[in-house]
Design an enzyme around this catalytic site. Sequence first.
Site, PDB file in Angstrom:
ATOM      1  CB  SER A  30      -8.429  12.363  13.390  1.00  0.00           C
ATOM      2  OG  SER A  30      -8.410  12.622  14.786  1.00  0.00           O
ATOM      3  CG  HIS A 163       5.115 -24.570 -15.402  1.00  0.00           C
ATOM      4  ND1 HIS A 163       6.090 -23.612 -15.268  1.00  0.00           N
ATOM      5  CD2 HIS A 163       5.645 -25.714 -14.885  1.00  0.00           C
ATOM      6  CE1 HIS A 163       7.166 -24.144 -14.716  1.00  0.00           C
ATOM      7  NE2 HIS A 163       6.917 -25.428 -14.461  1.00  0.00           N
ATOM      8  CB  SER A 284     -23.372  -9.086 -18.693  1.00  0.00           C
ATOM      9  OG  SER A 284     -23.323  -8.130 -19.723  1.00  0.00           O
ATOM     10  CE  LYS A 290     -19.512 -12.491 -19.243  1.00  0.00           C
ATOM     11  NZ  LYS A 290     -18.739 -11.462 -19.902  1.00  0.00           N
ATOM     12  CD  GLU A 297     -14.776 -11.389 -12.129  1.00  0.00           C
ATOM     13  OE1 GLU A 297     -14.208 -10.825 -13.060  1.00  0.00           O
ATOM     14  OE2 GLU A 297     -16.004 -11.553 -12.092  1.00  0.00           O
ATOM     15  CE1 TYR A 324       0.308  10.684  17.815  1.00  0.00           C
ATOM     16  CE2 TYR A 324       0.795  13.034  17.820  1.00  0.00           C
ATOM     17  CZ  TYR A 324      -0.017  11.981  17.434  1.00  0.00           C
ATOM     18  OH  TYR A 324      -1.129  12.225  16.675  1.00  0.00           O
ATOM     19  CE  LYS A 332      -6.262   7.374  15.507  1.00  0.00           C
ATOM     20  NZ  LYS A 332      -4.929   7.924  15.112  1.00  0.00           N
TER      21      LYS A 332
HETATM   22  N1  ARG Z   1      -5.961  12.480  16.894  1.00  0.00           N
HETATM   23  C1  ARG Z   1      -4.629  12.214  17.299  1.00  0.00           C
HETATM   24  C2  ARG Z   1      -4.092  10.983  16.599  1.00  0.00           C
HETATM   25  O1  ARG Z   1      -4.858  10.245  16.081  1.00  0.00           O
HETATM   26  C3  ARG Z   1      -4.575  11.993  18.769  1.00  0.00           C
HETATM   27  C4  ARG Z   1      -3.258  12.315  19.388  1.00  0.00           C
HETATM   28  C5  ARG Z   1      -2.989  13.759  19.255  1.00  0.00           C
HETATM   29  N2  ARG Z   1      -1.819  14.142  19.970  1.00  0.00           N
HETATM   30  C6  ARG Z   1      -1.241  15.324  19.775  1.00  0.00           C
HETATM   31  N3  ARG Z   1      -0.198  15.573  20.466  1.00  0.00           N
HETATM   32  N4  ARG Z   1      -1.681  16.170  18.876  1.00  0.00           N
HETATM   33  O2  ARG Z   1      -2.901  10.716  16.531  1.00  0.00           O
END
Ligand code: ARG
Length: 473
Positions: A30, A163, A284, A290, A297, A324, A332
């Site tokens: 990530s 309306h 345009s 235009k 928009e 978790y 994210k």
């Molecule tokens: N990159 C992970 C996330 O955004 C961080 C947490 C990872 N935790 C784990 N137990 N793999 O969620």
Amino acid sequence: MSQDSKTTSKPWQGRFSEPTDAFVEAFTASVEFDKRLYQQDISGSIAHAKMLAKCGIISTDEANKINQGLEQILEEIVAGQFNWSIALEDVHMNIEARLIEITGDTGKKLHTGRSRNDQVATDLRLYLRDQIDAISPILLTLQTELLNLAEKEVNTIMPGFTHLQTAQPVTFGHHIMAWFNMLDRDRDRLIDCRKRVNVMPLGSAALAGTSYPIDRHFTAQLLGFDTVSENSLDAVSDRDFAIEFAAFAAILLVHLSRISEELVLWNSSQFNFIQLPDRFCTGSSIMPQKKNPDVPELVRGKSARIFGNLTSLLTLMKAQTLAYNKDNQEDKEPLFDSIDNVKGCLRAFADMLPAIVPNRESMLQAAKAGFSTATDLADYLVTKDVPFRDAHEVVGKAVAYCIENNCMLDELTLEKLKTFSSIIEKDVYERLTLEGSVNSRNHFGATAPAQVKSAIKNARQSLKKFYNADKKP
Ligand code: ARG
């Protein structure tokens, strides 16, 4: 040790007998998108190390060394000298690995009593809190610009619509204050959302808490959190705060898209109520005449992804078991996208709205053309003791006559008006004017210029406390 030789071996490698598959490594990483949390990750770690030292879990020397290392990493990142590695998966492990490189065994103590599960939830909350505090002043600027514009247009008469048909005359200032009120509710939602964002999950560790004698309230104080979370299982898995922000963003974009739609329509040559300045429009490539209202928009179009982000987050969390799960890494990008685009849309609107040029004459003519004072004629008859339903019928006939004869109500002679109701006298004409109509709607919340002026005054008063607000929106 130099940055180039930074180890990329994974902190959890111990249990594994073969390296991660190269595709899986890239697929599960990530860091490309969560590296934007670096500042919050470092602040969170500094506070955590201070707390560990205060509680005697590591020494003060060790905490100082860790914190100096983290400060150095912050400088490296800001200077663009930090090597982000996909093999190290995410922002947390990238920073930790570099810390260990800089401080050796001391750095390995930082992760005592915490997990990436409470770490990421903490980082995300800190980041969102900072972003809310950055969005709030842009929203405030936009609201202030709307008040300034409304003030200039308190006496401007335009047709009000239901309306999308001309209904009754209103003041343009009143219409602008309707926009203001939409955004004021958004401000309330943002403030309310911040309360639930500003709760600290750190100390929940992986899911059950930790066996070390930590002091969560101390860490929370260092990080400016209002409270600490009450249940470790809930804390590491909860993303309600992100959903709430995404919902705030979605409702805000409902409003901005509605305003956009009106600006696009009004800027057309068919309406010709306003002109958008050239700098907010584009041309345009094929049609030389235009001038396209691209900014409104595009803002209208942005609502699509913002609604999508809310749906993504709701769907992400639906039916997730405690605590978790890796699913949560998917929180994210939708959240960041909503943050970025909310900032962009608000900024575009705050710049553009004060620059629109109203075409007051066109608005006035449009209000005249649509029989917008028909209700006033009915109300006039009611004051002469005609029951409202009968008055409605009389005026309907008068309007039908006008349509057939291509004229307006106030152009009918008294003699002609009397053919619809003998009760009508000369004093009817002042009720049929547009000014008479708007001025007669003179109670709290209505369109009369006097009311709009006092609405603007109240609104300015209510915004005052936000101007000098240091951090909180
Ligand atoms: N990159 C992970 C996330 O955004 C961080 C947490 C990872 N935790 C784990 N137990 N793999 O969620």
